[in-house]
Design a protein around this motif. Structure first.
Motif, mmCIF file in Angstrom:
data_model
loop_
_atom_site.group_PDB
_atom_site.id
_atom_site.type_symbol
_atom_site.label_atom_id
_atom_site.label_comp_id
_atom_site.label_asym_id
_atom_site.label_seq_id
_atom_site.Cartn_x
_atom_site.Cartn_y
_atom_site.Cartn_z
ATOM 1 N N SER A 90 58.993 -17.630 19.231
ATOM 2 C CA SER A 90 59.287 -18.984 19.693
ATOM 3 C C SER A 90 59.876 -19.011 21.104
ATOM 4 N N GLY A 91 60.220 -17.827 21.648
ATOM 5 C CA GLY A 91 60.815 -17.770 22.980
ATOM 6 C C GLY A 91 62.322 -17.905 22.982
ATOM 7 N N ARG A 92 62.938 -17.997 21.784
ATOM 8 C CA ARG A 92 64.404 -18.102 21.730
ATOM 9 C C ARG A 92 65.081 -16.778 22.053
ATOM 10 N N TRP A 93 64.330 -15.681 21.967
ATOM 11 C CA TRP A 93 64.871 -14.353 22.256
ATOM 12 C C TRP A 93 63.903 -13.633 23.182
ATOM 13 N N SER A 94 64.457 -12.976 24.204
ATOM 14 C CA SER A 94 63.617 -12.336 25.225
ATOM 15 C C SER A 94 63.168 -10.935 24.845
ATOM 16 N N GLY A 95 63.747 -10.368 23.782
ATOM 17 C CA GLY A 95 63.425 -8.999 23.410
ATOM 18 C C GLY A 95 64.432 -7.981 23.897
ATOM 19 N N ASP A 96 65.488 -8.443 24.573
ATOM 20 C CA ASP A 96 66.559 -7.576 25.059
ATOM 21 C C ASP A 96 67.604 -7.454 23.959
ATOM 22 N N ARG A 97 67.860 -6.233 23.502
ATOM 23 C CA ARG A 97 68.808 -6.047 22.402
ATOM 24 C C ARG A 97 70.192 -6.577 22.743
ATOM 25 N N ASP A 98 70.576 -6.439 24.003
ATOM 26 C CA ASP A 98 71.922 -6.843 24.405
ATOM 27 C C ASP A 98 72.107 -8.359 24.429
ATOM 28 N N SER A 99 71.020 -9.117 24.324
ATOM 29 C CA SER A 99 71.141 -10.578 24.312
ATOM 30 C C SER A 99 71.127 -11.147 22.902
ATOM 31 N N LEU A 100 71.055 -10.278 21.885
ATOM 32 C CA LEU A 100 71.043 -10.749 20.500
ATOM 33 C C LEU A 100 72.412 -11.304 20.112
ATOM 34 N N LYS A 101 72.397 -12.370 19.349
ATOM 35 C CA LYS A 101 73.648 -12.959 18.890
ATOM 36 C C LYS A 101 74.166 -12.290 17.625
ATOM 37 N N GLU A 102 73.273 -11.627 16.876
ATOM 38 C CA GLU A 102 73.705 -10.901 15.692
ATOM 39 C C GLU A 102 73.335 -9.424 15.852
ATOM 40 N N ALA A 103 74.193 -8.570 15.330
ATOM 41 C CA ALA A 103 73.994 -7.136 15.494
ATOM 42 C C ALA A 103 72.826 -6.649 14.637
ATOM 43 N N VAL A 104 72.059 -5.736 15.205
ATOM 44 C CA VAL A 104 70.967 -5.096 14.471
ATOM 45 C C VAL A 104 71.355 -3.631 14.282
ATOM 46 N N PRO A 105 71.439 -3.157 13.042
ATOM 47 C CA PRO A 105 71.798 -1.749 12.809
ATOM 48 C C PRO A 105 70.839 -0.806 13.530
ATOM 49 N N ASN A 106 71.363 0.327 13.987
ATOM 50 C CA ASN A 106 70.554 1.271 14.761
ATOM 51 C C ASN A 106 69.297 1.712 14.024
ATOM 52 N N GLU A 107 69.425 1.965 12.710
ATOM 53 C CA GLU A 107 68.272 2.465 11.978
ATOM 54 C C GLU A 107 67.152 1.431 11.900
ATOM 55 N N LEU A 108 67.499 0.152 11.953
ATOM 56 C CA LEU A 108 66.472 -0.888 11.965
ATOM 57 C C LEU A 108 65.919 -1.094 13.376
ATOM 58 N N TRP A 109 66.808 -1.021 14.357
ATOM 59 C CA TRP A 109 66.341 -1.196 15.733
ATOM 60 C C TRP A 109 65.322 -0.125 16.097
ATOM 61 N N GLU A 110 65.482 1.078 15.545
ATOM 62 C CA GLU A 110 64.525 2.155 15.820
ATOM 63 C C GLU A 110 63.108 1.762 15.422
ATOM 64 N N ARG A 111 62.976 0.883 14.436
ATOM 65 C CA ARG A 111 61.656 0.438 14.003
ATOM 66 C C ARG A 111 61.064 -0.598 14.948
#
Length: 717
Positions: free
Chosen positions: A179-200
């Motif tokens: 939808s364009g609400r998120w640019s794909g930059d992990r550092d701009s996320l409002k909620e944390a994504v665990p490392n093991e999931l981010w790896e995917r």
């Protein structure tokens, strides 16, 4: 200097001072002049390449000098005039944020300088759109594993499989990106994504198919950010990213070193970062697992690439090196586990065996040589397979492989290739003898005890100094560089920095003191409670006594710095209940949450005490009322059981030197200055620094350490 450039710098400086309504600072003016002259004096050939070796300058500037403005004004106009890129590298996120959110925008808005700036980050901080597409497809499918059970098996073993709550999070990420609400930059996320999931959801240099990816043109967050970098005059990076780019050959992630001028802020961290970056590790059982998975998957891989005789041949050539590796690794694991006695370390989380001066036993070195040959063969075959799978996805290339099948298998084989390369690096460092007359590599083995009684051995190899790597990969190639920090000297000299960083003896070095009136603003005391920390129980009791008598008051805003987590917890456990209620420790909260809670308590006019470790001795900013007392419980000597430091100390001693006076004391001096630097952050701050280690008064090196500290008023009991 070119008179026009000189006038431009002077004009911008006046504009900035007027815009901020601040007065010029002596050290800042000298720093601007020194850097600008150094940069302008670099000679170029007709193609814009540097000539000569007078291209480096190191400047120590005390807190309050205004280093950031100085190096920006001194370098940016000259870099633009010479058509060079300015790369500013920091060691901490806090300084990066300060540059991006305050310093660079202010310079642009308050002066007539015209420039663009951008933040550089590695691929791992960005979403991979291709990976996201696969995740989205699996979320839509009720039986995602049926399509390719071999790939699913690898995902389960090499990456954490998502649970139900994880799938909800991934669904939100898919929707937000689409939808364009998120640019794909992990550092701009409002909620944390665990490392093991981010790896995917992310990728790396090996797995990325670059221009062959269908998302490359418009939907790739990493390459969209790279396009911004291409337009930037100033690029803000960090030491790790600069080193990663150099390891890839330079000019891969960042502009080419030959066309770049670097400023390394917090430069005292660069040598340690480089040592860590050029080290290598290898876990036996974890590696055996992916090697056995590769062997098990070969039939399915052969079916996938059956249309390509070349790819089929490469797959068949994997059989022997994989079998040899599984056999030899199993034998070496059994030999090491049976014969080595591991030692528990004071500050270690796992038992370690270190080989003196990094010298491996002959049998282990022979094994390393065999394993290096096997991994070399594996790397070559995997690289060839990955390249063929990438080519199959390129519409401009005519190959016999199906593009869809290639895109499915390429990330997996690229991941295995990356692991094989990492293993190759480790076994290369273990198989090759260290050059005569040069510092050896440290080599050690760590025993990891895992859940349900499982064990694994981790073999590590690391250079003990980064001087050679930095001189070869960075200083010999870059157009120019400034190294700066509030703590570049050790015991008042730049010798330790030059030795650790690979700087030539002729490197221009300058030092400018802080403009703060330290004798008026602060006190350095060694109180009666101070004792020798070698008497561990007495020292712990002395710390408790001091905290109870001196920090137990309504206005307390204190930072107590420990060298040992064990002692920190012992002191905390011994506090009376009323002091425990106002004391925050690094074992209870993250660093950011700790600082936030401390500020909240002080803002509410409540006392607050922080118990912290080495990471809080630097990089935290608690001005004014937020910190009025810093307590350093012991001199910050490095831990005696660190494998890298211990190996270097052995080599220096074997060479006729004194490692304690050549390494330990100078490095402690830098850490001690950093710790004292937490107290006075602005011109009107006031407070006290307390040192509870009497060795600074009784040992012969004590006066050297004292003389290197800011000139506080002293109260030495």
């Amino acid at each position: 200097m070119n008179p026009e450039q000189q006038a431009l710098i002077q004009k911008a400086y006046r504009e900035f001072l007027e815009g901020r309504k601040v007065k010029p600072r002596g050290g800042q003016k000298h720093m601007i002049a020194d850097i600008a002259k150094s940069f302008a004096a670099i000679a170029e050939d007709d193609e814009g390449h540097r000539k000569g070796n007078n291209h480096l300058i190191a400047i120590e500037a005390g807190t309050g000098t205004g280093k950031t403005l100085a190096y920006l004004l001194a370098t940016l106009p000259v870099a633009q005039a010479r058509d060079k890129r300015l790369i500013i590298s920091t060691a901490t996120v806090a300084l990066q944020e300060q540059l991006l959110l305050r310093d660079l925008p202010d310079l642009k808005s308050l002066t007539s300088l015209e420039f663009n700036f951008a933040l550089a980050k590695g691929r791992g901080r960005y979403l991979c759109t291709s990976q996201l597409s696969k995740v989205a497809a699996s979320l839509r499918s009720s039986e995602p594993e049926d399509d390719n059970p071999t790939l699913s098996l690898f995902e389960k073993e090499l990456m954490a499989a998502p649970g139900a709550s994880d799938e909800d999070l991934m669904t939100r990420l898919v929707d937000d990106f689409a939808s364009g609400r998120w640019s794909g930059d992990r550092d701009s996320l409002k909620e944390a994504v665990p490392n093991e999931l981010w790896e995917r959801l992310t990728t790396d240099h090996q797995r990325c198919s670059n221009r062959r990816c269908p998302h490359f043109a418009a939907a790739c967050p990493f390459y969209n950010a790279r396009r911004e970098l291409d337009q930037a005059d100033v690029i803000v990076a960090n030491h790790d990213l600069v080193l990663a780019d150099l390891a890839l050959g330079g000019g891969v992630i960042l502009p080419a070193p030959e066309q770049s001028y670097y400023v390394f802020d917090e430069a005292h961290h660069l040598p340690d970062k480089a040592i860590s970056h050029f080290a290598a590790t290898f876990r036996f059982n974890a590696s055996l697992k992916w090697l056995q998975l590769l062997k098990k998957s070969q039939p399915d891989l052969l079916k996938a690439v059956v249309a390509s005789p070349s790819a089929t041949s490469q797959l068949n050539q994997l059989v022997n090196p994989v079998d040899d590796l599984v056999r030899d690794l199993g034998m070496l694991y059994a030999q090491l586990r049976d014969k080595i006695n591991f030692q528990e370390g004071y500050n270690r989380s796992a038992p370690v065996h270190r080989w003196p001066q990094g010298q491996l036993p002959e049998g282990v070195r022979e094994f390393a040589g065999q394993l290096l040959i096997h991994f070399s063969s594996l790397c070559r075959n995997l690289e060839s397979l990955v390249n063929q799978l990438r080519d199959a996805q390129d519409p401009d290339k005519n190959t016999s492989l199906d593009a869809d099948i290639a895109s499915e298998w390429q990330p997996l084989l690229a991941l295995l290739h990356a692991r094989a390369l990492a293993a190759h690096q480790l076994w290369s460092l273990c198989a090759e003898p260290d050059p005569e007359g040069r510092p050896p590599h440290a080599r050690w083995l760590t025993l990891h005890r895992q859940a349900e009684g499982e064990e694994d051995l981790e073999l590590s190899a690391s250079p003990v100094t980064a001087a050679g790597d930095l001189a070869y990969r960075l200083w010999s190639r870059c157009f120019g560089s400034t190294l700066t920090s509030a703590t570049l000297t050790a015991l008042g000299k730049f010798d330790r920095l030059k030795h650790r960083s690979g700087l030539a003896d002729s490197t221009l070095c300058k030092s400018y003191p802080s403009p703060f009136d330290y004798p008026r603003l602060g006190v350095l005391e060694v109180p009666k409670q101070a004792c020798d920390p070698s008497q561990q129980q007495a020292h712990t009791e002395a710390i408790l006594d001091y905290v109870e008598t001196e920090l137990n008051h309504p206005q307390a805003a204190a930072l107590v710095l420990f060298s040992s987590r064990r002692q920190m917890n012992e002191v905390y456990d011994g506090l009376p209940s009323q002091l425990k209620r106002i004391t925050l420790t690094q074992d209870q909260l993250s660093k950011n949450r700790l600082i936030e809670k401390h500020r909240t308590q002080v803002d509410a006019s409540k006392p607050s005490i922080i118990f912290g470790l080495a990471s809080l001795a630097e990089g935290i900013d608690l001005p004014g009322k937020y910190l009025t007392h810093v307590v350093i419980v012991r001199l910050p000597f490095s831990t005696p059981d660190d494998p890298v430091d211990a190996t270097l100390a052995e080599w220096i001693e074997a060479s006729g030197g004194n490692p304690f006076m050549q390494i330990t004391v100078p490095d402690a001096s830098i850490r001690l200055v950093q710790a004292c630097g937490r107290l006075i952050r602005k011109e009107d701050d006031e407070g006290k620094v307390t040192l509870l280690d009497r060795r600074i008064l009784t040992k012969r090196y004590g006066s050297q350490l004292l003389n290197s500290l800011p000139p506080f008023k002293r109260q030495l009991s």
